[in-house]
Enzyme design. Sequence first.
Site, PDB file in Angstrom:
ATOM      1  CB  THR A   1      -0.903   0.029   1.248  1.00 44.12           C
ATOM      2  OG1 THR A   1      -1.646  -1.188   1.288  1.00 44.12           O
ATOM      3  CG2 THR A   1      -1.858   1.210   1.194  1.00 44.12           C
TER       4      THR A   1
ATOM      5  CE  LYS B   1      -5.143  -1.044   1.605  1.00 49.88           C
ATOM      6  NZ  LYS B   1      -5.356  -2.295   2.268  1.00 49.88           N
TER       7      LYS B   1
ATOM      8  CE  LYS C   1       1.518   2.316   4.097  1.00 54.67           C
ATOM      9  NZ  LYS C   1       2.108   1.046   3.697  1.00 54.67           N
TER      10      LYS C   1
HETATM   11  P1  NAD Z   1       6.085  -5.676   7.314  1.00 54.74           P
HETATM   12  O1  NAD Z   1       6.778  -4.510   7.911  1.00 54.74           O
HETATM   13  O2  NAD Z   1       5.786  -6.870   8.160  1.00 54.74           O
HETATM   14  O3  NAD Z   1       6.908  -6.198   6.025  1.00 54.74           O
HETATM   15  C1  NAD Z   1       7.645  -5.381   5.165  1.00 54.74           C
HETATM   16  C2  NAD Z   1       8.953  -6.118   4.865  1.00 54.74           C
HETATM   17  O4  NAD Z   1       9.702  -5.364   3.913  1.00 54.74           O
HETATM   18  C3  NAD Z   1       9.844  -6.281   6.112  1.00 54.74           C
HETATM   19  O5  NAD Z   1      10.139  -7.652   6.309  1.00 54.74           O
HETATM   20  C4  NAD Z   1      11.083  -5.458   5.764  1.00 54.74           C
HETATM   21  O6  NAD Z   1      12.289  -6.016   6.293  1.00 54.74           O
HETATM   22  C5  NAD Z   1      11.067  -5.501   4.257  1.00 54.74           C
HETATM   23  N1  NAD Z   1      11.825  -4.436   3.638  1.00 54.74           N
HETATM   24  C6  NAD Z   1      11.906  -3.118   3.997  1.00 54.74           C
HETATM   25  N2  NAD Z   1      12.721  -2.453   3.155  1.00 54.74           N
HETATM   26  C7  NAD Z   1      13.165  -3.352   2.246  1.00 54.74           C
HETATM   27  C8  NAD Z   1      14.037  -3.266   1.132  1.00 54.74           C
HETATM   28  N3  NAD Z   1      14.616  -2.100   0.784  1.00 54.74           N
HETATM   29  N4  NAD Z   1      14.279  -4.383   0.424  1.00 54.74           N
HETATM   30  C9  NAD Z   1      13.704  -5.578   0.783  1.00 54.74           C
HETATM   31  N5  NAD Z   1      12.875  -5.721   1.815  1.00 54.74           N
HETATM   32  C10 NAD Z   1      12.603  -4.615   2.545  1.00 54.74           C
HETATM   33  O7  NAD Z   1       4.743  -5.103   6.668  1.00 54.74           O
HETATM   34  P2  NAD Z   1       3.445  -5.937   6.200  1.00 54.74           P
HETATM   35  O8  NAD Z   1       2.459  -5.965   7.294  1.00 54.74           O
HETATM   36  O9  NAD Z   1       3.896  -7.194   5.554  1.00 54.74           O
HETATM   37  O10 NAD Z   1       2.881  -4.938   5.090  1.00 54.74           O
HETATM   38  C11 NAD Z   1       3.428  -4.833   3.788  1.00 54.74           C
HETATM   39  C12 NAD Z   1       2.570  -3.900   2.967  1.00 54.74           C
HETATM   40  O11 NAD Z   1       1.240  -4.418   2.901  1.00 54.74           O
HETATM   41  C13 NAD Z   1       2.462  -2.481   3.530  1.00 54.74           C
HETATM   42  O12 NAD Z   1       2.506  -1.570   2.469  1.00 54.74           O
HETATM   43  C14 NAD Z   1       1.110  -2.499   4.232  1.00 54.74           C
HETATM   44  O13 NAD Z   1       0.526  -1.209   4.280  1.00 54.74           O
HETATM   45  C15 NAD Z   1       0.329  -3.429   3.336  1.00 54.74           C
HETATM   46  N6  NAD Z   1      -0.813  -4.101   4.001  1.00 54.74           N
HETATM   47  C16 NAD Z   1      -0.651  -4.675   5.227  1.00 54.74           C
HETATM   48  C17 NAD Z   1      -1.736  -5.303   5.828  1.00 54.74           C
HETATM   49  C18 NAD Z   1      -1.592  -5.966   7.177  1.00 54.74           C
HETATM   50  O14 NAD Z   1      -2.619  -6.331   7.760  1.00 54.74           O
HETATM   51  N7  NAD Z   1      -0.392  -6.176   7.688  1.00 54.74           N
HETATM   52  C19 NAD Z   1      -2.980  -5.335   5.181  1.00 54.74           C
HETATM   53  C20 NAD Z   1      -3.104  -4.766   3.910  1.00 54.74           C
HETATM   54  C21 NAD Z   1      -2.002  -4.140   3.343  1.00 54.74           C
END
Ligand code: NAD
Length: 290
Positions: free
Chosen positions: A87, A162, A237
């Site tokens: 997102t 979204k 966010k």
């Molecule tokens: P998270 O923080 O658990 O995962 C993100 C991952 O990206 C981490 O493991 C981090 O180490 C990695 N990362 C950061 N910078 C990086 C880079 N330069 N190269 C490679 N890896 C890198 O977050 P999440 O909960 O998995 O969410 C991911 C996305 O999905 C976000 O944009 C969030 O808004 C969206 N989202 C999350 C949810 C939820 O319920 N968690 C629901 C819908 C959407």
Amino acid sequence: MKIGFIGLGNMGAPMAANLIAAGHEVTGFDVAGVTVEGAAQAGTAAEAATGAEVVITMLPNGAILRSVAEEIIPAMAPGAVLLDCSTVDVESARAVAEQAQAAGLGALDAPVSGGIGGAAAGTLTFMVGGSEAAFATAKPLFDIMGQKAVHCGPSGNGQAAKICNNMILGVTMIATCEAFALADKLGLSREAMFDVVSTSSGYSWSMNAYCPAPGVGPQSPADNGYKPGFAAELMLKDLGLSQQAAAAADADTPMGAQALELYRTFVEDEDGRGRDFSAMLPRFETRGRG
Ligand code: NAD
């Protein structure tokens, strides 16, 4: 299919695991060094992208997406598809798509709803922006990771869908919670409140499917001490992204702006961080007008 998967966090890891279980060949990379069973591990993002037919990114925000895109686009083979499921802000999504298309790649922005549970169960909903051809390439992957993929138009439209949806969600959750708190003070039972509203014109997903009052309506995070679920900081966010988009597009969104301020206060100045976004109800419960 040969798939690169970058960002193996709470969402990315289970999504990658489902692709592996369905027989796809996944090479993963995460800066935190996280791995997923059955995936080959790359040492850099570019290495994960090299030779992949589709590269999926699942990253925290638009700035990180832009920097990862810089690195992987030159490594991707012409005709491959960059599928971003994070997102992020609409502008970043459109900028990355333009850069990918200029390099002869397909590009899709495909943020999800359904949360960690949906990612694990393979029941996410994808809201997708980008070309028909890229959508057709990614469709079999959407079918594995999710239960529904809606093609919303050109690049950026997935993110637009979204954040508009989540702006409605934030506003209706607050309205539902403040109405419950008012009903309490007027001596109405929560059960009566739910029975009436859930079948009257005040009904909504927040009331009917995700009721913020414990012990009332279907099971929801309220029944589990407001453990997320969908954390208040993630709602914050998304409301921030919707206000950013509204400012850029000169759209008047007073309720969205107010919802952003309330969630900001809740998360940054109160006890909202780490709690489900429906914990707005106990917040209102303890307050008066002052
Ligand atoms: P998270 O923080 O658990 O995962 C993100 C991952 O990206 C981490 O493991 C981090 O180490 C990695 N990362 C950061 N910078 C990086 C880079 N330069 N190269 C490679 N890896 C890198 O977050 P999440 O909960 O998995 O969410 C991911 C996305 O999905 C976000 O944009 C969030 O808004 C969206 N989202 C999350 C949810 C939820 O319920 N968690 C629901 C819908 C959407």
